[in-house]
Design a protein around this motif. Sequence first.
Motif, PDB file in Angstrom:
ATOM      1  N   ARG A   1      21.832  70.442  26.119  1.00 38.26           N
ATOM      2  CA  ARG A   1      20.429  70.224  26.468  1.00 38.26           C
ATOM      3  C   ARG A   1      19.621  71.517  26.391  1.00 38.26           C
ATOM      4  NH1 ARG A   1      18.879  65.137  25.776  1.00 38.26           N
ATOM      5  NH2 ARG A   1      20.531  63.730  26.435  1.00 38.26           N
ATOM      6  N   LEU A   2      20.223  72.617  26.779  1.00 38.09           N
ATOM      7  CA  LEU A   2      19.511  73.895  26.706  1.00 38.09           C
ATOM      8  C   LEU A   2      19.223  74.278  25.262  1.00 38.09           C
ATOM      9  CD1 LEU A   2      21.391  75.933  29.471  1.00 38.09           C
ATOM     10  CD2 LEU A   2      19.027  75.116  29.548  1.00 38.09           C
ATOM     11  N   VAL A   3      20.211  74.097  24.385  1.00 42.41           N
ATOM     12  CA  VAL A   3      19.997  74.416  22.973  1.00 42.41           C
ATOM     13  C   VAL A   3      18.960  73.471  22.366  1.00 42.41           C
ATOM     14  CG1 VAL A   3      21.085  74.595  20.699  1.00 42.41           C
ATOM     15  CG2 VAL A   3      22.319  75.370  22.723  1.00 42.41           C
ATOM     16  N   SER A   4      19.002  72.201  22.737  1.00 39.62           N
ATOM     17  CA  SER A   4      18.005  71.239  22.255  1.00 39.62           C
ATOM     18  C   SER A   4      16.599  71.661  22.659  1.00 39.62           C
ATOM     19  CB  SER A   4      18.301  69.843  22.807  1.00 39.62           C
ATOM     20  OG  SER A   4      19.520  69.347  22.318  1.00 39.62           O
ATOM     21  N   SER A   5      16.468  72.162  23.888  1.00 36.71           N
ATOM     22  CA  SER A   5      15.157  72.599  24.368  1.00 36.71           C
ATOM     23  C   SER A   5      14.664  73.809  23.592  1.00 36.71           C
ATOM     24  CB  SER A   5      15.237  72.931  25.868  1.00 36.71           C
ATOM     25  OG  SER A   5      15.581  71.788  26.610  1.00 36.71           O
ATOM     26  N   ILE A   6      15.566  74.741  23.296  1.00 41.39           N
ATOM     27  CA  ILE A   6      15.185  75.932  22.522  1.00 41.39           C
ATOM     28  C   ILE A   6      14.697  75.522  21.132  1.00 41.39           C
ATOM     29  CG2 ILE A   6      16.078  78.018  21.416  1.00 41.39           C
ATOM     30  CD1 ILE A   6      17.933  78.335  23.854  1.00 41.39           C
ATOM     31  N   HIS A   7      15.450  74.637  20.479  1.00 41.55           N
ATOM     32  CA  HIS A   7      15.022  74.168  19.152  1.00 41.55           C
ATOM     33  C   HIS A   7      13.699  73.421  19.244  1.00 41.55           C
ATOM     34  CE1 HIS A   7      14.749  70.909  16.126  1.00 41.55           C
ATOM     35  NE2 HIS A   7      15.009  71.906  15.300  1.00 41.55           N
ATOM     36  N   ALA A   8      13.521  72.615  20.296  1.00 39.09           N
ATOM     37  CA  ALA A   8      12.282  71.842  20.443  1.00 39.09           C
ATOM     38  C   ALA A   8      11.077  72.757  20.599  1.00 39.09           C
ATOM     39  CB  ALA A   8      12.395  70.912  21.646  1.00 39.09           C
ATOM     40  N   VAL A   9      11.229  73.838  21.363  1.00 40.32           N
ATOM     41  CA  VAL A   9      10.127  74.792  21.519  1.00 40.32           C
ATOM     42  C   VAL A   9       9.799  75.436  20.184  1.00 40.32           C
ATOM     43  CG1 VAL A   9       9.461  76.983  22.583  1.00 40.32           C
ATOM     44  CG2 VAL A   9      10.595  75.236  23.952  1.00 40.32           C
ATOM     45  N   MET A  10      10.827  75.794  19.419  1.00 42.40           N
ATOM     46  CA  MET A  10      10.597  76.386  18.102  1.00 42.40           C
ATOM     47  C   MET A  10       9.893  75.410  17.166  1.00 42.40           C
ATOM     48  SD  MET A  10      14.362  78.176  17.691  1.00 42.40           S
ATOM     49  CE  MET A  10      14.083  78.652  15.978  1.00 42.40           C
ATOM     50  N   ALA A  11      10.368  74.158  17.143  1.00 44.66           N
ATOM     51  CA  ALA A  11       9.781  73.157  16.250  1.00 44.66           C
ATOM     52  C   ALA A  11       8.347  72.829  16.647  1.00 44.66           C
ATOM     53  CB  ALA A  11      10.636  71.891  16.260  1.00 44.66           C
ATOM     54  N   THR A  12       8.093  72.695  17.951  1.00 39.71           N
ATOM     55  CA  THR A  12       6.743  72.377  18.414  1.00 39.71           C
ATOM     56  C   THR A  12       5.776  73.504  18.082  1.00 39.71           C
ATOM     57  OG1 THR A  12       7.650  71.047  20.222  1.00 39.71           O
ATOM     58  CG2 THR A  12       5.358  71.760  20.420  1.00 39.71           C
ATOM     59  N   THR A  13       6.231  74.737  18.275  1.00 38.19           N
ATOM     60  CA  THR A  13       5.387  75.891  17.936  1.00 38.19           C
ATOM     61  C   THR A  13       5.067  75.915  16.450  1.00 38.19           C
ATOM     62  OG1 THR A  13       6.382  77.168  19.750  1.00 38.19           O
ATOM     63  CG2 THR A  13       5.209  78.396  18.045  1.00 38.19           C
ATOM     64  N   ALA A  14       6.094  75.702  15.625  1.00 40.76           N
ATOM     65  CA  ALA A  14       5.881  75.669  14.176  1.00 40.76           C
ATOM     66  C   ALA A  14       4.939  74.535  13.793  1.00 40.76           C
ATOM     67  CB  ALA A  14       7.215  75.517  13.452  1.00 40.76           C
ATOM     68  N   GLY A  15       5.113  73.364  14.428  1.00 43.70           N
ATOM     69  CA  GLY A  15       4.252  72.226  14.122  1.00 43.70           C
ATOM     70  C   GLY A  15       2.804  72.474  14.493  1.00 43.70           C
ATOM     71  N   ALA A  16       2.579  73.108  15.648  1.00 41.66           N
ATOM     72  CA  ALA A  16       1.209  73.411  16.067  1.00 41.66           C
ATOM     73  C   ALA A  16       0.555  74.395  15.099  1.00 41.66           C
ATOM     74  CB  ALA A  16       1.215  73.978  17.481  1.00 41.66           C
ATOM     75  N   ILE A  17       1.317  75.371  14.640  1.00 41.98           N
ATOM     76  CA  ILE A  17       0.778  76.356  13.688  1.00 41.98           C
ATOM     77  C   ILE A  17       0.420  75.692  12.365  1.00 41.98           C
ATOM     78  CG2 ILE A  17       1.357  78.395  12.313  1.00 41.98           C
ATOM     79  CD1 ILE A  17       3.096  79.330  14.669  1.00 41.98           C
ATOM     80  N   VAL A  18       1.325  74.859  11.863  1.00 39.34           N
ATOM     81  CA  VAL A  18       1.097  74.205  10.565  1.00 39.34           C
ATOM     82  C   VAL A  18      -0.069  73.227  10.652  1.00 39.34           C
ATOM     83  CG1 VAL A  18       2.089  72.649   8.846  1.00 39.34           C
ATOM     84  CG2 VAL A  18       3.493  74.477   9.823  1.00 39.34           C
ATOM     85  N   ALA A  19      -0.073  72.366  11.671  1.00 37.25           N
ATOM     86  CA  ALA A  19      -1.119  71.347  11.788  1.00 37.25           C
ATOM     87  C   ALA A  19      -2.500  71.971  11.979  1.00 37.25           C
ATOM     88  CB  ALA A  19      -0.802  70.400  12.949  1.00 37.25           C
ATOM     89  N   SER A  20      -2.582  73.010  12.812  1.00 34.21           N
ATOM     90  CA  SER A  20      -3.883  73.648  13.032  1.00 34.21           C
ATOM     91  C   SER A  20      -4.357  74.408  11.798  1.00 34.21           C
ATOM     92  CB  SER A  20      -3.803  74.603  14.227  1.00 34.21           C
ATOM     93  OG  SER A  20      -2.834  75.617  14.008  1.00 34.21           O
ATOM     94  N   SER A  21      -3.422  74.946  11.017  1.00 38.34           N
ATOM     95  CA  SER A  21      -3.792  75.683   9.808  1.00 38.34           C
ATOM     96  C   SER A  21      -4.253  74.759   8.685  1.00 38.34           C
ATOM     97  CB  SER A  21      -2.610  76.533   9.322  1.00 38.34           C
ATOM     98  OG  SER A  21      -2.228  77.484  10.294  1.00 38.34           O
ATOM     99  N   CYS A  22      -3.756  73.513   8.694  1.00 36.36           N
ATOM    100  CA  CYS A  22      -4.058  72.577   7.600  1.00 36.36           C
ATOM    101  C   CYS A  22      -5.035  71.486   8.030  1.00 36.36           C
ATOM    102  CB  CYS A  22      -2.756  71.942   7.096  1.00 36.36           C
ATOM    103  SG  CYS A  22      -1.522  73.124   6.513  1.00 36.36           S
ATOM    104  N   TRP A  23      -5.724  71.708   9.144  1.00 36.79           N
ATOM    105  CA  TRP A  23      -6.628  70.689   9.685  1.00 36.79           C
ATOM    106  C   TRP A  23      -7.798  70.390   8.758  1.00 36.79           C
ATOM    107  CZ3 TRP A  23      -6.274  67.869  14.192  1.00 36.79           C
ATOM    108  CH2 TRP A  23      -7.421  67.197  14.600  1.00 36.79           C
ATOM    109  N   GLY A  24      -8.276  71.388   8.041  1.00 40.32           N
ATOM    110  CA  GLY A  24      -9.461  71.206   7.209  1.00 40.32           C
ATOM    111  C   GLY A  24      -9.256  70.232   6.067  1.00 40.32           C
ATOM    112  N   ASN A  25      -8.105  70.341   5.403  1.00 41.94           N
ATOM    113  CA  ASN A  25      -7.772  69.453   4.286  1.00 41.94           C
ATOM    114  C   ASN A  25      -6.328  69.018   4.473  1.00 41.94           C
ATOM    115  OD1 ASN A  25      -7.003  68.325   1.764  1.00 41.94           O
ATOM    116  ND2 ASN A  25      -8.617  69.471   0.723  1.00 41.94           N
ATOM    117  N   VAL A  26      -6.151  67.827   5.053  1.00 40.78           N
ATOM    118  CA  VAL A  26      -4.806  67.408   5.460  1.00 40.78           C
ATOM    119  C   VAL A  26      -3.909  67.080   4.277  1.00 40.78           C
ATOM    120  CG1 VAL A  26      -5.632  66.553   7.676  1.00 40.78           C
ATOM    121  CG2 VAL A  26      -5.520  64.988   5.716  1.00 40.78           C
ATOM    122  N   ILE A  27      -4.454  66.992   3.101  1.00 43.26           N
ATOM    123  CA  ILE A  27      -3.655  66.669   1.929  1.00 43.26           C
ATOM    124  C   ILE A  27      -3.231  67.930   1.168  1.00 43.26           C
ATOM    125  CG2 ILE A  27      -3.582  65.424  -0.264  1.00 43.26           C
ATOM    126  CD1 ILE A  27      -3.598  63.622   2.190  1.00 43.26           C
TER     127      ILE A  27
END
Length: 276
Positions: A41-67
């Motif tokens: 569970r601890l390792v899952s949480s570490i990966h989840a934090v990494m994935a969520t951070t990466a997802g927030a960066i990608v989604a916010s960077s590509c918000w203008g043109n989602v395609i």
Amino acid sequence: MFQVLACGAVVFPGLFFAFRRILPCAFRQWSDADVVLVSERLVSSIHAVMATTAGAIVASSCWGNVINDRHWLATYFVIWYGVPYMTYDIFAMYLSHYYRFRVKGHEDYKQHSLRTVNSFVRREFLLVLHHIALLTILLPITLFFRKDQGDFFIGCLFLTELSTPFVSLGKILIQLSLQDCWLHKFNGGMVLFTFFMCRIALFPFMYWMYGRHYGIPLYSVPFHLPLSTNLGNSCILAPQVYWFVLLCRKGYRLYKRSRRPDSSPAAAVTDTSKND
């Protein structure tokens, strides 16, 4: 590229075995099953934090043109940490399953065998299928069939991991016999909220963003997309809805039990363990 991929393949098993060494020193009363479960569970949480951070960066960077907007993390996070983690997690889930039944005294679990592997696959079929589908379907789509489009939606899919730390924290609090404290109740609410928002409501949101880009209403978006895209989204969404229903049922049972005057911590542990 291969050096970074190898790094990801070492990080998660390395963290898992490090926790397995450290936790018994801090919690000497824990069984092997307890240590393996919390380590996973601890390792899952570490990966989840990494994935969520990466997802927030990608989604916010590509918000203008989602395609057509691009961000390098959309592809490279999958290669560096997505594939190694999903492969490792199947192994970690098997170990958790094995030690849990071994501690309970099952005769078949005195040593690893094809029988224990088969029992794990049957009991955790949906989770194993989910991991294999991500490796065999989502990975090729992300790397080869997107035609360098849709990084925004890949980032959104990373955000589905936001609920994982709360799910893991709930398991750990139960392991520490803290299921009756306010933190466990608050965490249960966060599990339901984040799971619904990031694993269910996220899909109509992505369809809405796609429709906004092309100037079409939400109800028309499924007819504008290829059948394979709709089927793929449905295959990802269906188990999320199923797991959310299970979480709601479990939460309702816990709520009803908390209202009983004769509820006790021992009963709480027993009831919860039946549904984990």
